[in-house]
Scaffold this motif. Structure first.
Motif, PDB file in Angstrom:
ATOM      1  N   THR A  94       0.833  -1.205   0.000  1.00 52.60           N
ATOM      2  CA  THR A  94       0.000   0.000   0.000  1.00 52.60           C
ATOM      3  C   THR A  94       0.864   1.250   0.000  1.00 52.60           C
ATOM      4  O   THR A  94       0.590   2.214  -0.722  1.00 52.60           O
ATOM      5  CB  THR A  94      -0.933   0.000   1.222  1.00 52.60           C
TER       6      THR A  94
ATOM      7  N   LYS B 129       0.325   3.730  -3.093  1.00 53.48           N
ATOM      8  CA  LYS B 129      -0.433   4.954  -2.809  1.00 53.48           C
ATOM      9  C   LYS B 129       0.446   6.111  -2.337  1.00 53.48           C
ATOM     10  O   LYS B 129      -0.064   7.103  -1.803  1.00 53.48           O
ATOM     11  CB  LYS B 129      -1.518   4.643  -1.759  1.00 53.48           C
ATOM     12  N   ARG B 130       1.733   6.013  -2.540  1.00 50.58           N
ATOM     13  CA  ARG B 130       2.641   7.051  -2.054  1.00 50.58           C
ATOM     14  C   ARG B 130       2.289   8.437  -2.592  1.00 50.58           C
ATOM     15  O   ARG B 130       2.414   9.442  -1.882  1.00 50.58           O
ATOM     16  CB  ARG B 130       4.087   6.699  -2.430  1.00 50.58           C
TER      17      ARG B 130
ATOM     18  N   PHE C 253      -0.500   9.660  -2.989  1.00 54.09           N
ATOM     19  CA  PHE C 253      -1.702  10.190  -2.340  1.00 54.09           C
ATOM     20  C   PHE C 253      -1.481  10.535  -0.865  1.00 54.09           C
ATOM     21  O   PHE C 253      -2.345  11.147  -0.234  1.00 54.09           O
ATOM     22  CB  PHE C 253      -2.851   9.181  -2.458  1.00 54.09           C
TER      23      PHE C 253
ATOM     24  N   SER D 255      -3.784  12.893   4.386  1.00 53.69           N
ATOM     25  CA  SER D 255      -2.664  12.121   3.842  1.00 53.69           C
ATOM     26  C   SER D 255      -2.686  10.653   4.258  1.00 53.69           C
ATOM     27  O   SER D 255      -1.767   9.900   3.927  1.00 53.69           O
ATOM     28  CB  SER D 255      -1.340  12.744   4.288  1.00 53.69           C
ATOM     29  N   THR D 256      -3.716  10.217   4.975  1.00 54.27           N
ATOM     30  CA  THR D 256      -3.786   8.837   5.431  1.00 54.27           C
ATOM     31  C   THR D 256      -4.086   7.900   4.263  1.00 54.27           C
ATOM     32  O   THR D 256      -5.039   8.135   3.511  1.00 54.27           O
ATOM     33  CB  THR D 256      -4.858   8.657   6.519  1.00 54.27           C
ATOM     34  N   ILE D 257      -3.293   6.837   4.126  1.00 53.90           N
ATOM     35  CA  ILE D 257      -3.497   5.883   3.032  1.00 53.90           C
ATOM     36  C   ILE D 257      -3.824   4.474   3.525  1.00 53.90           C
ATOM     37  O   ILE D 257      -4.309   3.652   2.747  1.00 53.90           O
ATOM     38  CB  ILE D 257      -2.263   5.831   2.103  1.00 53.90           C
TER      39      ILE D 257
ATOM     40  N   ARG E  96     -11.505   5.791   0.403  1.00 53.93           N
ATOM     41  CA  ARG E  96     -10.260   5.710  -0.358  1.00 53.93           C
ATOM     42  C   ARG E  96      -9.079   5.214   0.474  1.00 53.93           C
ATOM     43  O   ARG E  96      -8.009   4.929  -0.068  1.00 53.93           O
ATOM     44  CB  ARG E  96      -9.924   7.078  -0.958  1.00 53.93           C
ATOM     45  N   ILE E  97      -9.268   5.119   1.778  1.00 54.06           N
ATOM     46  CA  ILE E  97      -8.187   4.632   2.649  1.00 54.06           C
ATOM     47  C   ILE E  97      -8.263   3.109   2.721  1.00 54.06           C
ATOM     48  O   ILE E  97      -9.322   2.540   2.972  1.00 54.06           O
ATOM     49  CB  ILE E  97      -8.302   5.237   4.057  1.00 54.06           C
TER      50      ILE E  97
END
Length: 381
Positions: free
Chosen positions: A80, A84-85, A87, A138-140, A169-170
């Protein structure tokens, strides 16, 4: 012999060992090969994938094979982070995770990622409100375990799911290594979870095999690249005998699950109700629906955990300190530390972990031996 250390590993079921041997002998082809021998292996691989998918209520394409829980946790978290970096660089987990999650998060911190570790209450559980407050633009990824491996606390998965529905989206990952076959599948496979990781040797499959649920449409980067197996997400020739054996083990595990869970809970409570009568005993795994049916953690004040473990071993009763992954390294219990348990009592903690094969007669024998050892420990202290 009484084996009460099933959270560390379980004994492979005889039927599972037999399946492993037969597949090794009869289906030795590489599933990626084009000839008939390879095609037979491929078909068996996909049949096993479908069987596991059906058992957990997933689609065939959502099941990916791994070497176990540690790889699965690493894959979800690092995969992840890579995918997703662009995002964001913020990840959230808890203070009581297994080292496979906790140390992976720590490694990512050295690479520039920001990690929030959610605190827990006196029962070792996080708060959904704390989770919501920790989420940033900024949480992924959010990674939480289903059942704590040290004290058996069940995390509030339904409440966490309610929070995560507001942040579609997380990625949300559940480490369900200790939760499978314990009556929690409906909570683990909720309508919001994106990734769930499992380890076969926790449910009578061979060691070195596991599987991961990946929700359709969720993106994750591979950790191992090469020939493109597992839909280009995990390269390497598939361990077909272990995969087929794991599918067999999972089917056996989930057969009559409710009855098996009921028996484990009764055995756990028989031991809990016995040992809690003693003044120097502190129970960490309470008599509560907030705790899994198979794990009991308690301490005897003034006696180190490893001393208790070896004392029971002399009677051929096998238990553990709080985590098999940490016991030989003499690492402190991360869960008890997070619960703010005094070090003096935390170092005395031991864990009993059951499976569906343990019996009430074994619990009675444990209680009898406990009485003898408690008297000896009192004399020493």
């Amino acid at each position: 012999m009484i084996y009460f250390d099933n959270s560390a590993t379980t004994k492979a079921a005889p039927e599972v060992v037999d399946t492993y041997a037969k597949v090794s002998e009869r289906f030795w082809g590489n599933p990626s090969s084009l000839h008939n021998v390879g095609e037979q292996a491929f078909n068996l691989l996909e049949q096993s994938r479908q069987q596991i998918a059906d058992l957990v209520g997933a689609k065939l394409s959502e099941i990916l094979f791994t070497s176990g829980g540690t790889e699965g946790d690493n894959w979800v978290i690092k995969g992840t982070a890579i995918a997703k970096r662009e995002f964001g660089n913020h990840l959230i987990t808890t203070e009581v995770e297994h080292p496979a999650v906790y140390n992976t998060m720590a490694q990512l911190e050295t690479l520039g990622f920001d990690v929030t570790y959610l605190p827990v209450d006196e029962n070792g559980r996080v708060s959904a409100e704390d989770l919501r407050a920790a989420i940033r633009p900024s949480t992924i990824l959010v990674s939480t375990m289903a059942v704590n491996n040290e004290i058996g606390a069940i995390q509030p998965l339904d409440e966490i799911a309610a929070v995560m529905r507001d942040f579609p989206r997380i990625h949300w990952h559940i480490d369900a290594v200790q939760g499978i076959g314990k009556g929690l599948m409906d909570h683990i496979f909720n309508d919001r979870v994106d990734f769930v990781t499992f380890s076969g040797h926790k449910f009578h499959a061979p060691r070195g095999i596991g599987f991961m649920y990946k929700r359709q449409g969720r993106k994750i980067a591979p950790l191992m690249t090469g020939g493109g197996q597992e839909r280009d997400l995990r390269s390497g020739t598939e361990n077909l005998p272990a995969i087929v054996a794991m599918a067999k083990a999972l089917r056996l595990l989930l057969d009559d699950e409710d009855e098996k869970v009921k028996r484990q809970r009764e055995i756990r409570l028989a031991i809990l109700h016995h040992v809690e009568k003693f003044p120097k005993v502190t129970i960490f795994s309470k008599e509560s629906p907030l705790f899994a049916p198979h794990i009991l953690c308690f301490a005897i004040a003034g006696v180190r955990g490893e001393t208790i473990v070896h004392a029971f071993e002399q009677h051929e009763i096998y238990i553990s300190t709080t985590s098999a992954c940490s016991s030989k390294k003499h690492m402190e219990s991360s869960t008890l530390k997070a619960m703010k348990i005094d070090d003096g009592i935390a170092t005395s903690a031991i864990r009993i972990s059951l499976d569906e094969h343990n019996t009430m007669a074994e619990a009675e024998k444990f209680n009898q031996v406990f009485d003898e050892l408690y008297t000896q420990f009192e004399k020493l202290s």
